[in-house]
Design an enzyme around this catalytic site. Structure first.
Site, PDB file in Angstrom:
ATOM      1  N   PHE B  15       0.846  -1.193   0.000  1.00 60.34           N
ATOM      2  CA  PHE B  15       0.000   0.000   0.000  1.00 60.34           C
ATOM      3  C   PHE B  15       0.876   1.235   0.000  1.00 60.34           C
ATOM      4  O   PHE B  15       1.839   1.309   0.745  1.00 60.34           O
ATOM      5  CB  PHE B  15      -0.904  -0.003   1.240  1.00 60.34           C
ATOM      6  N   CYS B  31      11.901   1.469  -6.086  1.00 66.72           N
ATOM      7  CA  CYS B  31      12.792   1.363  -7.237  1.00 66.72           C
ATOM      8  C   CYS B  31      12.042   1.494  -8.555  1.00 66.72           C
ATOM      9  O   CYS B  31      12.372   2.307  -9.401  1.00 66.72           O
ATOM     10  CB  CYS B  31      13.517   0.025  -7.170  1.00 66.72           C
ATOM     11  N   CYS B  36      15.067   4.051  -8.865  1.00 65.47           N
ATOM     12  CA  CYS B  36      16.030   3.664  -9.899  1.00 65.47           C
ATOM     13  C   CYS B  36      15.524   3.730 -11.333  1.00 65.47           C
ATOM     14  O   CYS B  36      16.214   4.250 -12.218  1.00 65.47           O
ATOM     15  CB  CYS B  36      16.519   2.235  -9.706  1.00 65.47           C
ATOM     16  N   LYS B  39      14.490   7.250 -12.570  1.00 63.44           N
ATOM     17  CA  LYS B  39      15.707   8.058 -12.448  1.00 63.44           C
ATOM     18  C   LYS B  39      16.640   7.789 -13.602  1.00 63.44           C
ATOM     19  O   LYS B  39      17.184   8.682 -14.248  1.00 63.44           O
ATOM     20  CB  LYS B  39      16.363   7.720 -11.097  1.00 63.44           C
ATOM     21  N   TYR B 172      22.750  11.248  -2.998  1.00 63.18           N
ATOM     22  CA  TYR B 172      22.831  10.885  -4.413  1.00 63.18           C
ATOM     23  C   TYR B 172      21.499  11.178  -5.088  1.00 63.18           C
ATOM     24  O   TYR B 172      21.452  11.539  -6.261  1.00 63.18           O
ATOM     25  CB  TYR B 172      23.288   9.435  -4.615  1.00 63.18           C
ATOM     26  N   GLU B 176      21.660  13.358  -8.364  1.00 62.74           N
ATOM     27  CA  GLU B 176      21.206  12.726  -9.610  1.00 62.74           C
ATOM     28  C   GLU B 176      20.058  13.539 -10.210  1.00 62.74           C
ATOM     29  O   GLU B 176      20.027  13.799 -11.418  1.00 62.74           O
ATOM     30  CB  GLU B 176      20.752  11.283  -9.351  1.00 62.74           C
ATOM     31  N   SER B 194      26.200  20.595   4.341  1.00 63.71           N
ATOM     32  CA  SER B 194      27.634  20.455   4.635  1.00 63.71           C
ATOM     33  C   SER B 194      28.372  19.774   3.496  1.00 63.71           C
ATOM     34  O   SER B 194      28.839  20.426   2.576  1.00 63.71           O
ATOM     35  CB  SER B 194      27.865  19.737   5.965  1.00 63.71           C
ATOM     36  N   ARG B 198      27.505  12.029   1.506  1.00 63.38           N
ATOM     37  CA  ARG B 198      28.016  11.471   2.767  1.00 63.38           C
ATOM     38  C   ARG B 198      28.054   9.950   2.665  1.00 63.38           C
ATOM     39  O   ARG B 198      27.123   9.311   2.203  1.00 63.38           O
ATOM     40  CB  ARG B 198      27.082  11.887   3.916  1.00 63.38           C
ATOM     41  N   GLY B 264      17.104  13.039   2.639  1.00 62.83           N
ATOM     42  CA  GLY B 264      17.216  11.746   3.320  1.00 62.83           C
ATOM     43  C   GLY B 264      15.881  11.030   3.312  1.00 62.83           C
ATOM     44  O   GLY B 264      14.862  11.598   2.908  1.00 62.83           O
ATOM     45  N   ARG B 265      15.894   9.762   3.716  1.00 62.01           N
ATOM     46  CA  ARG B 265      14.673   8.977   3.726  1.00 62.01           C
ATOM     47  C   ARG B 265      14.506   8.320   5.079  1.00 62.01           C
ATOM     48  O   ARG B 265      15.483   7.924   5.725  1.00 62.01           O
ATOM     49  CB  ARG B 265      14.739   7.920   2.621  1.00 62.01           C
ATOM     50  N   LYS B 287      15.191   2.184  12.089  1.00 64.68           N
ATOM     51  CA  LYS B 287      15.636   0.985  11.373  1.00 64.68           C
ATOM     52  C   LYS B 287      15.525  -0.247  12.265  1.00 64.68           C
ATOM     53  O   LYS B 287      15.528  -0.156  13.484  1.00 64.68           O
ATOM     54  CB  LYS B 287      17.094   1.168  10.955  1.00 64.68           C
ATOM     55  N   GLU B 313      21.404   0.378   1.326  1.00 71.01           N
ATOM     56  CA  GLU B 313      20.051   0.604   0.827  1.00 71.01           C
ATOM     57  C   GLU B 313      20.040   0.502  -0.689  1.00 71.01           C
ATOM     58  O   GLU B 313      20.112   1.512  -1.395  1.00 71.01           O
ATOM     59  CB  GLU B 313      19.558   1.967   1.301  1.00 71.01           C
ATOM     60  N   THR B 315      18.336  -1.850  -4.103  1.00 67.51           N
ATOM     61  CA  THR B 315      17.347  -2.829  -4.541  1.00 67.51           C
ATOM     62  C   THR B 315      17.914  -4.248  -4.675  1.00 67.51           C
ATOM     63  O   THR B 315      17.342  -5.200  -4.137  1.00 67.51           O
ATOM     64  CB  THR B 315      16.729  -2.396  -5.890  1.00 67.51           C
ATOM     65  N   HIS B 444      40.679  -2.288 -26.049  1.00 64.57           N
ATOM     66  CA  HIS B 444      40.969  -0.956 -26.556  1.00 64.57           C
ATOM     67  C   HIS B 444      40.087  -0.650 -27.753  1.00 64.57           C
ATOM     68  O   HIS B 444      39.893  -1.505 -28.601  1.00 64.57           O
ATOM     69  CB  HIS B 444      42.453  -0.911 -26.937  1.00 64.57           C
ATOM     70  N   GLU B 449      39.677   0.142 -19.792  1.00 65.82           N
ATOM     71  CA  GLU B 449      41.062  -0.361 -19.886  1.00 65.82           C
ATOM     72  C   GLU B 449      42.019   0.420 -18.998  1.00 65.82           C
ATOM     73  O   GLU B 449      43.092  -0.072 -18.655  1.00 65.82           O
ATOM     74  CB  GLU B 449      41.561  -0.345 -21.332  1.00 65.82           C
TER      75      GLU B 449
END
Lengths: 122, 452
Positions: B15, B31, B36, B39, B172, B176, B194, B198, B264-265, B287, B313, B315, B444, B449
Site C-alpha cells: 500500500f 525502485c 532507480c 531516475k 545521491y 542525480e 555540509s 556522505r 534523506g529517507r 531501522k 540501501e 534494490t 581498446h 582499460e
C-alpha cells in the site's frame, strides 16, 4: 448501462472504432481470422475466446469490448503489419485494455483469473 | 514469488500512502515507481541531450535548436512503469501469490490487519512474516515544506515541467535529480548543508560536485532553508525560499518554480504495529536490527531492504537477501546474504561506479601505510572529437598491501560507470589482486582499460 461488443476486422476498422468510444473503458481481443466454418487459423485463439467471453460480465459499466480479427495467417506473420508496428502486438491472441500497458498475451489469455484481473483492475 | 515456488501459501500486502501532494503509485516498490527506474530513464534523457550537442562535431547536421518536452518524457516513463506494475500483478497471480492493495499492520502475535483505500479492514494470520516496507522522503520540518515542496515521490510523474528548480540536499538522490534536470535544460541550484554524498569516497564526491558546477549547476553551500512561501500559484508556480547559513547569521533568499527536497529517507516502521508484537527498532532512526539471517528479535518475523540497520540501501541487496532467506527457510539452503563488496553506481552527470572501501574507510580500517592507491585520469575516446573535458574522468583502485595487494576498493568516474563496475565487482569477489589486474590485458579503445 452494462457493456457492449463491437466486432471489427483489420487495423483501420479497429482504430476507427476505438476512437469512436474514446472516454469509455475499452477492452480488445485480437484473434486470427475465422474460416467459413467459423474456426480460426490460430489454435490458441480458439482456446482463449470462450475463456474471455465468460469473464466479460466483470468489465466495468460503460465498457466497450472490441472483438478484432487481425487478418489471415500470412498477414499476421509479416513483421511489418500494422498491429505489430502501431499497437506493438507480439502474438495472438492478445487481450488488452486500450490506452494502458495492461495486456495478456497468448497462454495468459487461457487463465480465467488473469482475464478477470485485467477486467477489474483499476 | 520465491516462497510460492516451495508451495507455501503466500500473501503480499502493498500500500502506498499518498504524498503530501496526493501522489501515489502501483505495485513494485520505490525502485520501480519513484526510484532507480524513472531516475535512470530521465538521466538517459539528459545524456541524449548532451549526445545531440556532441553529434554536430561528428557530422550530424540539424539547423533547429533542440528543445526538450517534459510531458513527452514523463508520459513515456510512466507508461513503462505501468507495464512493470502490471507485469508484477500477472506474475504474482500466475505463481498463486495473493496480493492485496492494503495497508498492513501487526495487531497481535501472528496477526496483521489489512486496510484498503476504502477503509475496509481484514485480519490475516500467518506462520511467518517478512517486512520490506522501505522508506519515504524526509521533509525539512519548516513552514511551507509539505504544502509547496516536492520530493522524489512526486518528481517522476510531475504533470508539468518543474522549471527553475532548487534542490535541497546533497545525497545521491539530490545530485542525480539536479543532474538530469540541468541536462534537460532547466535552471538548477543545489543547496547543501555540509558535504556532498556522505558515506561515499569524498575525493570522488568533490570531483562530482566540481563537474556539475562547471556544467552550469549552481551550488549554495553551507545553507539550510528556513521557510518556503508561495509567491504565485501555478503549474509550476513561483516560490520564495529563505535560507540561513550554517556558519553564521547570514540570510539568503531566492525565487524558484519548484523546490525539490532530497535530504534523506525515513524507514516506514513506526506505524505498522511493531510494538504490538515486540519487534525492536532503533528508536532514533526507525531501522530494524536483524541478525545475519535477516531475523528480527521476534523469531517468526523477518525483514529485508532499506529498513535494515547498518545495511546498504540498494534494490539488488534487498532482493538477494529475501531470495536467500526463503531458500534457507523452505529450500534447505544455507547461504547467507553477503553484504560485503556490493557494487553501486551514482548516476550523476559524470557517473560514479564503486565497489568496496572508499579511500577514507580503507585508511581507517587498515592504516594509511598499509594501503596503496593507484589512480589515473582518463579521456574517453568519444569525448575527444566534440572537445569535451579531458581531465575529469578518473579511476582509482585501493589495495591492501598486507594481503597480496588485494583490491579492496574500486572507483570509476566517467561514462557508463555502472557497466564498467559490474565486471570488476565479480573479480573482487574472486579475490582480485593488483597483480592479476595488471596482467589482464585491456580492451581498446574503452574507458575500462584504464583499470588494467
Amino acid at each position: 448501462m452494462g457493456w457492449e461488443e463491437k466486432q471489427v476486422r483489420g487495423y483501420p476498422e479497429f482504430v476507427q472504432t476505438a476512437q469512436r468510444y474514446h472516454g469509455r473503458p475499452i477492452f480488445a481481443l485480437f484473434c486470427g481470422d475465422k474460416d467459413a466454418a467459423g474456426k480460426s487459423w490460430c489454435p490458441d485463439c480458439v482456446t482463449a475466446e470462450p475463456v474471455v467471453r465468460k469473464e466479460l460480465h466483470n468489465m466495468p459499466d460503460e465498457s466497450v469490448f472490441i472483438y478484432c480479427l487481425v487478418g489471415d495467417r500470412s498477414y499476421w506473420k509479416d513483421p511489418n503489419n500494422e498491429f505489430r508496428k502501431n499497437l506493438k502486438l507480439t502474438g495472438v491472441p492478445t487481450l488488452l485494455k486500450y490506452g494502458t500497458p495492461q495486456k495478456l498475451v497468448e497462454e495468459e489469455c487461457f487463465k480465467a483469473e488473469l482475464v478477470r484481473m485485467l477486467f477489474t483492475e483499476d | 514469488q520465491e516462497a510460492a515456488k516451495y508451495e507455501k501459501k503466500v500473501m503480499v500486502l502493498d500500500f502506498v500512502m499518498p504524498t503530501p501532494l496526493g501522489n501515489s503509485w502501483g505495485l513494485g516498490g520505490t525502485c520501480v515507481n519513484v526510484g532507480c527506474i524513472p531516475k535512470k530513464l530521465m538521466h538517459q534523457a539528459a545524456l541524449l541531450g548532451q549526445a545531440l550537442q556532441d553529434s554536430r562535431k561528428y557530422g550530424w547536421q540539424f539547423t533547429e535548436e533542440v528543445k526538450h518536452n517534459w510531458m513527452t518524457m514523463t508520459e513515456s516513463v510512466q507508461n513503462y512503469i505501468g507495464s512493470l506494475n502490471w507485469g508484477y500483478r500477472v506474475s504474482l497471480r500466475e505463481k498463486n501469490v495473493t496480493y492485496e492493495n492494503a495497508y498492513g499492520e501487526f495487531v497481535g502475535p501472528h496477526t496483521v490487519k489489512a486496510t484498503n483505500k476504502r477503509g475496509v479492514e481484514k485480519l490475516y494470520t500467518a506462520e511467518r512474516f517478512l517486512i520490506a516496507t522501505g522508506e519515504r522522503p524526509r521533509y525539512l520540518g519548516i513552514p511551507g515544506d509539505k504544502e509547496y515542496c516536492i520530493s522524489s515521490d512526486d518528481l517522476f510523474s510531475l504533470p508539468y515541467c518543474p522549471g527553475k528548480t532548487l534542490v535541497v540536499g546533497a545525497s545521491y538522490v539530490a545530485l542525480e535529480c539536479a543532474g538530469f534536470l540541468a541536462g534537460l535544460g532547466l535552471d538548477v541550484t543545489v543547496m547543501v548543508r555540509s558535504i556532498l554524498l556522505r558515506g561515499f569516497d569524498q575525493d570522488i564526491a568533490n570531483k562530482i560536485g566540481e563537474y556539475m558546477e562547471e556544467h552550469g549547476i549552481k551550488f549554495i553551500r553551507e545553507f539550510v532553508p528556513i521557510k518556503v512561501e508561495q509567491i504565485e500559484e501555478g503549474t509550476p508556480g513561483r516560490l520564495k525560499v529563505t535560507a540561513k547559513s550554517t556558519t553564521g547569521n547570514q540570510i539568503t533568499e531566492g525565487e524558484y518554480n519548484t523546490v525539490l527536497v532530497a535530504i534523506g529517507r525515513d524507514a516506514c516502521t513506526r506505524k505498522i504495529g511493531l510494538d504490538k508484537v515486540g519487534v525492536k527498532i532503533n528508536e532514533k532512526t526507525g531501522k530494524i536490527p536483524v541478525n545475519d539471517e535477516e531475523q528480527t528479535n521476534v523469531p517468526y518475523i523477518y525483514a529485508v531492504g532499506d529498513i535494515l540497520q547498518d545495511k546498504l540501501e540498494l534494490t539488488p541487496v534487498a532482493i538477494q537477501a529475501a531470495r536467500l532467506l526463503v531458500q534457507r527457510l523452505y529450500g534447505g539452503a544455507t547461504s547467507k546474504c553477503d553484504y560485503v563488496n556490493v557494487p553501486t553506481t551514482v548516476f550523476t552527470p559524470l557517473e560514479y561506479g564503486a565497489c568496496g572501501y572508499s579511500e577514507e574507510a580503507a585508511v581507517q580500517k587498515f592504516g594509511e601505510e598499509n594501503i596503496e592507491v593507484y589512480h589515473s585520469h582518463f579521456w574517453p575516446l568519444e569525448w575527444t572529437v566534440p572537445s569535451r573535458d579531458n581531465n575529469k574522468c578518473y579511476a582509482k583502485i585501493i589495495c591492501n598491501i598486507q594481503d597480496n595487494e588485494r583490491v579492496i576498493g574500486f572507483h570509476v568516474l566517467g561514462p557508463n560507470a555502472g557497466e564498467i563496475t559490474q565486471g570488476f565487482a565479480a573479480a573482487m569477489r574472486c579475490g582480485l589482486t593488483k597483480e592479476q589486474l595488471d596482467s589482464t590485458i585491456g580492451i581498446h579503445p574503452v574507458c575500462a582499460e584504464v583499470c588494467t
